[in-house]
Design a protein around this motif. Structure first.
Motif, mmCIF file in Angstrom:
data_model
loop_
_atom_site.group_PDB
_atom_site.id
_atom_site.type_symbol
_atom_site.label_atom_id
_atom_site.label_comp_id
_atom_site.label_asym_id
_atom_site.label_seq_id
_atom_site.Cartn_x
_atom_site.Cartn_y
_atom_site.Cartn_z
ATOM 1 N N ALA A 1 0.716 -1.111 0.160
ATOM 2 C CA ALA A 1 0.019 0.107 -0.135
ATOM 3 C C ALA A 1 0.984 1.241 0.099
ATOM 4 C CB ALA A 1 -1.051 -0.146 1.290
ATOM 5 N N THR A 2 0.232 2.311 -0.332
ATOM 6 C CA THR A 2 0.980 3.460 -0.483
ATOM 7 C C THR A 2 0.133 4.664 0.075
ATOM 8 O OG1 THR A 2 -0.158 4.361 -2.787
ATOM 9 C CG2 THR A 2 2.195 3.183 -2.898
ATOM 10 N N ASP A 3 0.803 5.596 0.776
ATOM 11 C CA ASP A 3 0.314 6.756 1.449
ATOM 12 C C ASP A 3 1.024 7.924 0.824
ATOM 13 O OD1 ASP A 3 -0.618 7.556 4.846
ATOM 14 O OD2 ASP A 3 -1.436 8.275 2.918
ATOM 15 N N SER A 4 0.426 9.028 1.006
ATOM 16 C CA SER A 4 1.184 10.444 0.371
ATOM 17 C C SER A 4 0.632 11.549 1.208
ATOM 18 C CB SER A 4 1.045 10.585 -1.281
ATOM 19 O OG SER A 4 -0.312 10.560 -1.382
ATOM 20 N N ALA A 5 1.492 12.621 1.268
ATOM 21 C CA ALA A 5 0.962 13.795 2.040
ATOM 22 C C ALA A 5 0.012 14.481 1.265
ATOM 23 C CB ALA A 5 2.201 14.651 2.438
#
Lengths: 118, 112
Positions: free
Chosen positions: A59-63
């Protein structure tokens, strides 16, 4: 010896796109969660985003400032992390670092400079 | 988002003297299963990437000199350099890795 080497930084016009790469060596890249950070000229550190290992789901997460414009991906067969940046703004200018996530970020690359200017 | 606030913004310390940098988080950063605070300290010198000094608020990273120590709990944390050396001149950042977005303090510039 653990090494992270970023590349792909360049001068780009507002609204343009760029892809950064980060090649890891000296550790099990496929098992690592990886982060992107950035630092605007003369400013502090800012987290850009993260990708988990594929073992942990990838999984990815970003600001918030980059969400919907930047995409993080990885190719474990090449021990490489990517940051695809689009719709670039002048405020995206800075040095971009990749780093291994390990209770804090224990290994960092030297960074690659992205300049967004007309 | 968890707001991290460092104090002071800059600090001048004589060689051999103690330097203390404070960091306050807007909420607790306790990792429940590890029973530890998810708080790191970094050192950054000009033209270089950050270097991890301390993680879990008080665990020194391998290779970091013993003069660097971290302490604190709850929302208040401290980085102490017991006897300042010339090579310690740098900017220091605290960071919470309790939850994304990971956030940093604004940095403390340490000078001689």
């Amino acid at each position: 010896e653990v090494q992270l080497v970023e590349s792909g930084g360049a001068l780009v016009k507002p609204g343009g796109s760029l892809r950064l790469s980060c090649v890891g060596s000296g550790f099990s890249f496929s098992d690592a969660w990886m982060n992107w950070f950035r630092q605007a000229p003369g400013r502090g550190l800012e987290w850009v985003g993260q990708i988990k290992s594929m073992t942990d789901g990838g999984a990815t997460d970003s600001a918030a400032p980059v969400k919907g414009r930047f995409t993080i991906s990885r190719d474990d067969s090449k021990d490489t992390l990517y940051l695809q940046m689009s719709s670039l703004k002048t405020e995206d200018t800075g040095v971009y670092y990749c780093a291994r996530d390990n209770w804090g970020s224990d290994y960092w690359g030297q960074g690659t400079l992205v300049t967004v200017s007309s | 988002d968890i707001l991290m606030t460092q104090s002071p913004d800059s600090l001048a310390v004589s060689l051999g003297e103690r330097a203390t940098i404070n960091c306050k988080s807007s909420q607790g950063v306790l990792h429940f299963s590890m029973h530890r605070n998810s708080l790191a300290w970094y050192q950054q010198k000009p033209g270089q990437p950050p270097r991890l000094l301390i993680y879990w608020a008080s665990t020194r990273e391998s290779g970091v000199p013993e003069r660097f120590s971290g302490s604190g709990s709850g929302t208040d944390f401290t980085l102490t350099i017991s006897s300042l050396q010339a090579e310690d001149v740098a900017v220091y950042y605290c960071q919470q890795y309790h939850s994304t977005p990971y956030t940093f303090g604004q940095g403390t510039r340490l000078e001689l």
